[in-house]
Structure formats: structure tokens, C-alpha cells
Design an enzyme around this catalytic site. Structure first.
Site, PDB file in Angstrom:
ATOM      1  N   ARG A   1     -10.377 -11.369   1.726  1.00 18.31           N
ATOM      2  CA  ARG A   1     -11.288 -12.365   1.139  1.00 18.31           C
ATOM      3  C   ARG A   1     -10.643 -13.742   1.119  1.00 18.31           C
ATOM      4  NH1 ARG A   1     -11.796  -9.037  -4.328  1.00 18.31           N
ATOM      5  NH2 ARG A   1     -11.363  -7.381  -2.823  1.00 18.31           N
TER       6      ARG A   1
ATOM      7  N   LYS B   1       0.838  -1.189   0.000  1.00 22.98           N
ATOM      8  CA  LYS B   1       0.000   0.000   0.000  1.00 22.98           C
ATOM      9  C   LYS B   1       0.879   1.247   0.000  1.00 22.98           C
ATOM     10  CE  LYS B   1      -4.027  -1.754   2.556  1.00 22.98           C
ATOM     11  NZ  LYS B   1      -5.031  -1.571   1.499  1.00 22.98           N
TER      12      LYS B   1
HETATM   13  N1  BES Z   1      -8.248  -3.773   4.261  1.00 22.49           N
HETATM   14  C1  BES Z   1      -8.356  -3.359   2.912  1.00 22.49           C
HETATM   15  C2  BES Z   1      -9.627  -2.589   2.628  1.00 22.49           C
HETATM   16  C3  BES Z   1      -9.757  -1.236   3.223  1.00 22.49           C
HETATM   17  C4  BES Z   1      -8.951  -0.202   2.809  1.00 22.49           C
HETATM   18  C5  BES Z   1     -10.750  -0.990   4.150  1.00 22.49           C
HETATM   19  C6  BES Z   1      -9.115   1.044   3.349  1.00 22.49           C
HETATM   20  C7  BES Z   1     -10.919   0.249   4.655  1.00 22.49           C
HETATM   21  C8  BES Z   1     -10.095   1.275   4.278  1.00 22.49           C
HETATM   22  C9  BES Z   1      -8.350  -4.553   1.974  1.00 22.49           C
HETATM   23  O1  BES Z   1      -7.559  -5.614   2.382  1.00 22.49           O
HETATM   24  C10 BES Z   1      -7.831  -4.076   0.676  1.00 22.49           C
HETATM   25  O2  BES Z   1      -6.697  -3.715   0.622  1.00 22.49           O
HETATM   26  N2  BES Z   1      -8.690  -4.093  -0.358  1.00 22.49           N
HETATM   27  C11 BES Z   1      -8.313  -3.661  -1.654  1.00 22.49           C
HETATM   28  C12 BES Z   1      -8.771  -4.699  -2.638  1.00 22.49           C
HETATM   29  C13 BES Z   1      -8.206  -4.541  -4.013  1.00 22.49           C
HETATM   30  C14 BES Z   1      -6.706  -4.775  -3.983  1.00 22.49           C
HETATM   31  C15 BES Z   1      -8.877  -5.517  -4.945  1.00 22.49           C
HETATM   32  C16 BES Z   1      -8.993  -2.323  -1.920  1.00 22.49           C
HETATM   33  O3  BES Z   1     -10.145  -2.128  -1.503  1.00 22.49           O
HETATM   34  O4  BES Z   1      -8.354  -1.471  -2.511  1.00 22.49           O
HETATM   35 MN    MN Z   2      -5.562  -5.395   1.723  1.00 24.19          MN
END
Ligand code: BES
Ligand code: MN
Ligand code: ZN
Length: 457
Positions: A309, A235
Site C-alpha cells: 500500500r 514474515k
Molecule cells: N504481499 C502481502 C500480502 C499477501 C500475503 C498476499 C500472502 C497473498 C498471500 C502483503 O504485503 C502483506 O504482507 N500484507 C500483510 C498486511 C499486514 C501486515 C497489515 C498481511 O496481509 O498480512
Molecule cells: Mn508484505
């Protein structure tokens, strides 16, 4: 100055249109004080007014125009931080005395594990019609959830999150098993293992059961990513900052379980908490890897940041083997859910229309709002893989919360009533009764739903 032990200071609810009449009933000093301060009943305004001796005669609490506290009982969450120490009672009739009392309690919450803080020390005599046991159960559950989410990942690793689950299970005589580290491979949880194997904090699965096996089976599953760096799909700077809250789903499952067990819900409860730290190291899982899940479906890793997921897939597959009467999961699963509905209104997904209605109604009744989004089958095309049964990340980036829900659904094939909550788990800026920080969204809703459906023992 604290009120005498025997007497609680009255809090007068003042709607803007009723202010004139209420003012006429105050002593002259109190009325003049209120006028000097420009009090006119604006929503959320709190003003303690003095009698002729300079003692507090009453507290004026503005509830704004129209229905005020009836429409938003959580407004009462503003009170504790603004009242001088002492005992108080609310005057007048309340539409939802239970929520008003709960908001007051939750508004006094502070995360003070690492810093001494002044805690609001005003207490509220329970309004008529409030069940003290129910109030305690709800407040304790929410506070447990908030504390867990607020603890940073250096303080709350998978071991500490497991400890919290064990403490709760022990308190209620639940039977718990724990699978840690490489044992996850042997017991058939390859996705939980893959996500968590790069971290020093070993991945885990907590599985506890409570209640009478002959009662309806309710299983709660919560995403327990104690920190989400994104993995090799790291990230960027700002997006990582809040990722200690990525175990918010597990915290919510524990909060809901805490409430349900304290209230002796007439159910057979099972709680599954897959836990991992999504970290970076030489043995981290990679984009392009293809993993075989517990259910047997092969999963191509399109993005290591879609880790939630993955760990849920194995936990949901296990839950589904039991065919519970009701299966619910909670997860801080996608940024897309926030784009769609903002931080205060988590989307939920289910194919069971009757359940959807019950969930929406329970959310409204408990001031724990949620909004249904569709499990739109045609979007499954976005998570197809050329070389595996499914890809963990959608192509194109459209409908991210929907495709994540569709992904999870592939792992629940036997259970009729299944709902998924894509929660934020966090209050970004304080609202009445909801201080900034961790929030186990949908935990109170779940208690309301389950108890109205199955009752208490
Ligand atoms: N934990 C995150 C989702 C998230 C991000 C929740 C910011 C709340 C605030 C999750 O694991 C994630 O990184 N999801 C990605 C999925 C994508 C890579 C398909 C997302 O939502 O960007
Ligand atoms: Mn994630
Ligand atoms: Zn995550």
C-alpha cells in the site's frame, strides 16, 4: 498418433444425459472401448476411442450433468494435456466458443524456463465464431503475466520487471520513463524509495503512455514487489515461501495493457508500475518511522510488511494528478482477502456503483470472476495514527483487505472512477485452463470492461 494434416479429429461433447444417444452413433469398436473404460460423460473425462483399424475415431469429452461447457467454458482447458498430439475440432454448438478456445490455449501453458517439459501438442481448429486476433491478444497477455509471476526473484528483479515493461512498451510504440533508486526521492516518490532502499535491487517506477491523447484516459497501476520478506517485521518461514508472486499486480497491469494495446482499444493508456524488493538490511525502513508521501500525507509505519500500500500510495497519487477517466490498481495486497474469498475470487473495491456493476458483469462474461467488497468508511478508524495522518497497518487485524483498500483510497481524491483489485495472483492447485502457478487475475476482465466501455479504434 497424429491426425493427418488435412483432417482434424472430432471431439464430441458428451453430457451425461446424452451419452446413450451419442454412443449409438459411434462405430462398434469405439462404443465398446468407451464402455470398457466406463465412460459415461462425467465432467472433465477425456477418452480417445478407436475405429476398427485402431485409429482415433473421435475424442469423447464428458461435460457432466446439465449445462456443462455452457456453464463453465473453461472446462475445455482440461483437453490439451489429455489429448494425443494432433489436430482436433469441437463438434456441436458452443455457447461460448471464444472462451472454450481460450481455455484450450491457456490449458497448454507450462512454465518451462528452468526445466524441460513436455508441452501438450494438441491443437484445436478454431470453433466457428472465434476471432483469432482477439484470442491471440488474450492468450498472449495472460501468458506474459503468468511468465512474469512464475519467475523467481533471483531471476526477475526490479530491473528485469522493468525490462519486460520496456519490451511491451516498445512493441506498441508506447512512451516510457523510468525513475530508479535515489532519483525517486528527487522526483517525489518517498514511499517507493523507503520500501525498496534496503535491497540491492534498486526501487523503480515505470511510467508508460500509449494511444491518442484525445481518447478517454485509462490508467492501470500494479504492485511490483519482486519479493516480500516482510522487511523488519519479517514474515515467518512458510508465509515467505511464495512471495516471488508479490509483483502479481504489476504483471496483471502489463497483461491487461498488452491485451488493450494489441486490440487497439480506443483509449489513452497509462501504466504505472512501482517496484521494490521489501528486504532487510541496516538501512531498512522501520516500524514507527513516519514518512511523508508524494501526496503530502504523513504515514506512520505500523508494520513494514504492509509495504504494498505504501508503494501504491505514491503511484496512485501520481495517477490521480492526471484525473483519468478510469483508474484501476491491482495488488497482491493482503492475506485477509484470501481468508475472506479464497484464492480464486479476488475482491474489488470502488465507490462508483455503476463501475462496480460493469466490473462484475465483465468478470462474469470473461470467466475472470471477482467479488465486490465495501469501502466501509467507519473502519478508517482502524488505520488512524496518533502522530501522523494515517497508519499503514490496521489495529486489531480485522477486515484487513477493507482497511488496505481504505488506505489506498486516501491517495485518490480527484479521479471519479477508481477501482482496486486485491488479487492473489496465483493458482494454488491446477484447474482446467488454469495450471498451478502465476495468474494475472482480472487482466482479461479489464480488457473486457475497457473495450465494452470505450471501444476499439
Ligand atoms: N504481499 C502481502 C500480502 C499477501 C500475503 C498476499 C500472502 C497473498 C498471500 C502483503 O504485503 C502483506 O504482507 N500484507 C500483510 C498486511 C499486514 C501486515 C497489515 C498481511 O496481509 O498480512
Ligand atoms: Mn508484505
Ligand atoms: Zn507484499
Amino acid at each position: 498418433m497424429p491426425a493427418k494434416a488435412s483432417k482434424a479429429t472430432p471431439i464430441l461433447l458428451v453430457a451425461e444425459e446424452a451419452w446413450k444417444e451419442i454412443a449409438a452413433g459411434l462405430s462398434a469398436p469405439a462404443r465398446r472401448f468407451a464402455e470398457t473404460h466406463g465412460f459415461e460423460g462425467k465432467s472433465g473425462k477425456v477418452l480417445a476411442v478407436p475405429d476398427a483399424e485402431g485409429r482415433i475415431e473421435a475424442v469423447l469429452f464428458g461435460t457432466g450433468k446439465d449445462s456443462g461447457l455452457a456453464e463453465n467454458p473453461f472446462l475445455a482447458g482440461k483437453l490439451p494435456a489429455e489429448l494425443p498430439a494432433g489436430r482436433y475440432r469441437l463438434e456441436g454448438t458452443l455457447a461460448r466458443p471464444d472462451l472454450v478456445a481460450l481455455a484450450f490455449r491457456l490449458g497448454g501453458y507450462r512454465f518451462d524456463r528452468f526445466k524441460e517439459m513436455e508441452r501438450p501438442s494438441a491443437s484445436l481448429d478454431l470453433p466457428k465464431g472465434v476471432d483469432a486476433g482477439l484470442l491471440d491478444a488474450l492468450a498472449d497477455g495472460v501468458i506474459l503475466g503468468r511468465d512474469l509471476i512464475n519467475r523467481p526473484a533471483n531471476d526477475l528483479g526490479t530491473g528485469e520487471l522493468a525490462e519486460a515493461a520496456k519490451a511491451l512498451a516498445a512493441k506498441h510504440g508506447a512512451k516510457l520513463r523510468e525513475i530508479t533508486g535515489d532519483a525517486l526521492l528527487k522526483k517525489g516518490f518517498p514511499l517507493i524509495h523507503a520500501v525498496g532502499r534496503a535491497a540491492e535491487n534498486p526501487p523503480r517506477l515505470i511510467d508508460f503512455r500509449w494511444g491518442d491523447p484525445s481518447d478517454p484516459a485509462v490508467t492501470l497501476v500494479g504492485k511490483g514487489v519482486i519479493f516480500d520478506t516482510g522487511g523488519l517485521n519479517l514474515k515467518p518461514d512458510n508465509s515467505m515461501l511464495l512471495m516471488k508472486k508479490d509483483m502479481g499486480g504489476a504483471a496483471t497491469a502489463l497483461a491487461a495493457a498488452s491485451i488493450l494495446m494489441a486490440l487497439n482499444a480506443k483509449i489513452r493508456l497509462r501504466v504505472l508500475l512501482p517496484m521494490a524488493e521489501n528486504a532487510v538490511s541496516g538501512n531498512a525502513f522501520r516500524p514507527g518511522d513516519i514518512l511523508r508521501s508524494r501526496k503530502g500525507l504523513t504515514v506512520e509505519i505500523g508494520n513494514t510488511d504492509a509495504e504494498g500500500r505504501l508503494i501504491l500510495a505514491d503511484a496512485l497519487a501520481l495517477a490521480d494528478e492526471d484525473k483519468p477517466d478510469l483508474l484501476i490498481d491491482y495488488a497482491t495486497l493482503t492475506g485477509a482477502a484470501r481468508v475472506a474469498l479464497g484464492p480464486d475470487l479476488p475482491p474489488f473495491y470502488t465507490d462508483d456503483d455503476a463501475l462496480a456493476e460493469q466490473i462484475a458483469a465483465a468478470g462474469t462474461r470473461s470467466s475472470d470472476p471477482v467479488w465486490r467488497l465495501p469501502l466501509w468508511k467507519p473502519y478508517s478508524a482502524m488505520i488512524e495514527s496518533k502522530s501522523a495522518d494515517i497508519n499503514n497497518a490496521g489495529v486489531g487485524g480485522f477486515a484487513g483487505s477493507v482497511t488496505a483498500a481504505l488506505f489506498l483510497k486516501r491517495f485518490v481524491t480527484e479521479t471519479k472512477s477508481y477501482a482496486h483489485f486485491d488479487i492473489y495472483g496465483w493458482v494454488p492447485s491446477a484447474k482446467p485452463g488454469r495450471p498451478e502457478g502465476g495468474e494475472p487475475q482480472a487482466a482479461r476482465l479489464t480488457a473486457e470492461l475497457v473495450i465494452s466501455r470505450f471501444g476499439r479504434r
